[in-house]
Structure formats: structure tokens, C-alpha cells
Design a protein around this motif. Structure first.
Motif, short mmCIF file in Angstrom:
data_model
loop_
_atom_site.label_atom_id
_atom_site.label_comp_id
_atom_site.label_asym_id
_atom_site.label_seq_id
_atom_site.Cartn_x
_atom_site.Cartn_y
_atom_site.Cartn_z
N LYS A 9 76.88 -33.96 115.80
CA LYS A 9 77.39 -35.26 115.39
C LYS A 9 78.48 -35.05 114.35
O LYS A 9 78.27 -34.43 113.30
CB LYS A 9 76.26 -36.12 114.80
CG LYS A 9 76.69 -37.52 114.42
CD LYS A 9 76.94 -38.41 115.63
CE LYS A 9 77.41 -39.80 115.25
NZ LYS A 9 77.57 -40.68 116.41
N THR A 47 70.76 -39.97 110.50
CA THR A 47 71.59 -39.81 111.69
C THR A 47 70.79 -39.22 112.84
O THR A 47 70.84 -39.73 113.97
CB THR A 47 72.81 -38.90 111.37
OG1 THR A 47 73.52 -39.48 110.27
CG2 THR A 47 73.74 -38.75 112.56
N ASN A 50 68.28 -41.80 114.08
CA ASN A 50 68.96 -42.84 114.86
C ASN A 50 69.34 -42.34 116.25
O ASN A 50 69.30 -43.09 117.22
CB ASN A 50 70.23 -43.32 114.14
CG ASN A 50 69.91 -44.21 112.96
OD1 ASN A 50 68.79 -44.69 112.81
ND2 ASN A 50 70.90 -44.44 112.10
N GLU A 56 72.16 -44.48 117.97
CA GLU A 56 73.47 -43.86 117.76
C GLU A 56 73.72 -42.83 118.85
O GLU A 56 72.76 -42.19 119.30
CB GLU A 56 73.48 -43.12 116.42
CG GLU A 56 74.35 -43.76 115.37
CD GLU A 56 74.34 -43.02 114.05
OE1 GLU A 56 75.06 -42.02 113.94
OE2 GLU A 56 73.61 -43.43 113.15
N ASP A 57 74.98 -42.67 119.23
CA ASP A 57 75.32 -41.66 120.23
C ASP A 57 75.54 -40.31 119.56
O ASP A 57 75.85 -40.24 118.37
CB ASP A 57 76.62 -42.05 120.96
CG ASP A 57 76.40 -43.22 121.87
OD1 ASP A 57 75.28 -43.34 122.43
OD2 ASP A 57 77.32 -44.03 122.02
#
Ligand SMILES: Nc1ncnc2c1ncn2[C@@H]1O[C@H](COP(=O)(O)OP(=O)(O)O)[C@@H](O)[C@H]1O
Ligand SMILES: [Mg+2]
Length: 224
Positions: A9, A47, A50, A56-57
Motif C-alpha cells: 500500500k 490501513t 481496512n 480500502e484497496d
């Protein structure tokens, strides 16, 4: 089983550059495990949670839950799966402040299309489980921090999810409320649910079966 495969990410850092928050994270979480995800503020815990919770991608990599790659599904498929299988306990609650506790907990069941009578039974059961029946009619905005967190847990479990994701569930609570919430999470684990709990508290992490530390975009297994 939840499988994170080579998850990367990258976020823009605000100065025109990018910052790699998750740097090829590989993680396998078995059904029924209670995992504590620890690490300093900014280490990417929320993150990662999520991403696992399909909120979240990833920049690259895959999240496989029940052997399906959820990153390649549509938003609609993801939200249906989330509604049925994942209960999310948010650090900042995200309760509808003008709604009653009852209504807040009922909302996921309305989304799931559960009939009214069954909804009532399940909302009351969950409020009872978290000790919030006496506050069922109170507006969410009038609750204390511990009560909000318990309402949030009731909402997270009302659809009977197999996976519970909790982001610093005791972050704002005093010792008595923290113990109560942690015991609730242990009860949920004993019901064979998979729990991933983000925490910066080593004491809270001790309730889990397994501890994973995040640092420099990587995850490290810690021996309990
Ligand atoms: N949407 C976003 N855009 C840019 N940077 C972000 C975004 N979300 C998180 N970050 C950055 O990613 C890093 C990790 O954040 P987070 O996952 O919230 O960490 P933690 O939960 O461990 O405190 C932080 O530096 C944060 O500022
Ligand atoms: Mg966080």
C-alpha cells in the motif's frame, strides 16, 4: 482463513512523493484465531485492517477470504460479503449520533433484509450480551465512551459475523471498561469467531492467542 498475499500500500505523502505503508505483507490467519496487531502509531495497522475488512484497496497484492480474492470483486459484492461475514469495531465508533442505541444496532440487519420480528430478537440479544439493554432507547450521542464502544460491539456482532475486526477497541477507555471489552472479545473468540484486534497496548495484546507486530511496512510474528 484470511490470507494476505504480497500486500503493498502506497500513499501520496503530501509533498509530491509517495510513502510505502505496507511493504509486501504476507499473513495467514486461521479460522477462530484471536490475533493482536501491534505497532507504533503510523505503522499501518489501521490501513492493514481496512484492507482486510475490504474498506480500502491495495496498491498491489491480494486479500483472500474463504479462498476468494476480494480485491477483484465489485463494490457491491464486497459490501454484501462485509455485511454478512465481517463485524467492524471502529476506533471512533461511527454511531449515528441522533439515533437510539437500538436503531444503530438494528441498521446492519435492515441492510441484510432481516424481518422486523427477527431483528428485534437479535438486537435485544446483542444488547444484552454487551450489557446495554438498559440504554437501548438512549440516543447514541448521550452515551459515555465505554457505552459507545459496547454499542459499537453489539452492532458489529448483530449479523453474527465469522470475522471481527477491532481497531483499538479500548483506545479511549478506562481500566474497568477495557477489561469488560477484552472479556467480551474473548467470549466472541470462544464462539469460534476469528478476531483481529489492533492495539498499541501490550496488556490488551496479551488477551490474544497470537501477536503480530508492524514495523517499517512489514509484519513480524511475536512469541506469546
Ligand atoms: N488516505 C491516506 N492518504 C495518505 N496517507 C495516509 C492515508 N491513510 C493513512 N495514511 C498514512 O499511512 C500511515 C499509516 O497509517 P495508519 O494505517 O492509520 O497507521 P496506524 O493505524 O498504525 O497508526 C500514516 O503515516 C498515515 O498518515
Ligand atoms: Mg490506527
Amino acid at each position: 482463513m484470511i490470507l494476505c498475499k504480497d500486500i503493498v500500500k502506497v500513499f501520496p505523502d503530501g509533498s509530491g512523493c509517495t510513502s510505502t505503508i505496507l511493504d509486501c505483507v504476507n499473513l495467514e490467519i486461521k479460522d477462530g484465531e484471536f490475533v493482536a496487531l501491534t505497532g507504533k502509531s503510523g505503522s499501518g495497522k489501521t490501513t492493514l485492517l481496512n484492507i482486510i475488512g475490504l474498506l480500502e484497496d491495495t496498491t498491489s497484492g491480494q486479500v483472500l477470504i474463504e479462498n476468494q480474492n476480494w480485491q477483484e470483486k465489485t463494490r457491491k459484492e464486497q459490501s454484501l460479503f462485509r455485511n454478512q461475514k465481517i463485524g467492524y469495531i471502529f476506533q471512533s465508533f461511527y454511531l449515528e449520533s441522533e439515533y437510539s442505541v437500538y436503531k444503530n444496532v438494528e441498521l446492519p440487519l435492515i441492510v441484510a433484509g432481516v424481518p422486523r420480528k427477527e431483528r428485534k430478537k437479535r438486537v435485544m440479544e446483542c444488547l444484552d450480551k454487551v450489557g446495554m439493554l438498559p440504554k437501548a432507547k438512549s440516543k447514541a450521542k448521550l452515551l459515555s465512551g465505554g457505552e459507545k464502544q459496547r454499542a459499537c460491539i453489539a452492532r458489529a456482532i448483530v449479523c453474527n459475523p465469522e470475522i471481527i475486526l477491532a481497531d483499538e477497541p479500548c483506545g479511549n477507555l478506562d481500566d474497568a471498561n477495557t477489561t469488560r471489552i477484552m472479556e467480551l472479545l474473548v467470549d466472541l473468540k470462544n464462539e469460534k469467531r476469528t478476531i483481529i484486534m489492533v492495539t498499541h497496548s501490550m496488556e490488551d495484546a496479551d488477551y490474544a492467542d497470537r501477536k503480530i507486530a508492524m514495523h517499517g511496512g512489514k509484519v513480524y510474528e511475536e512469541n506469546c
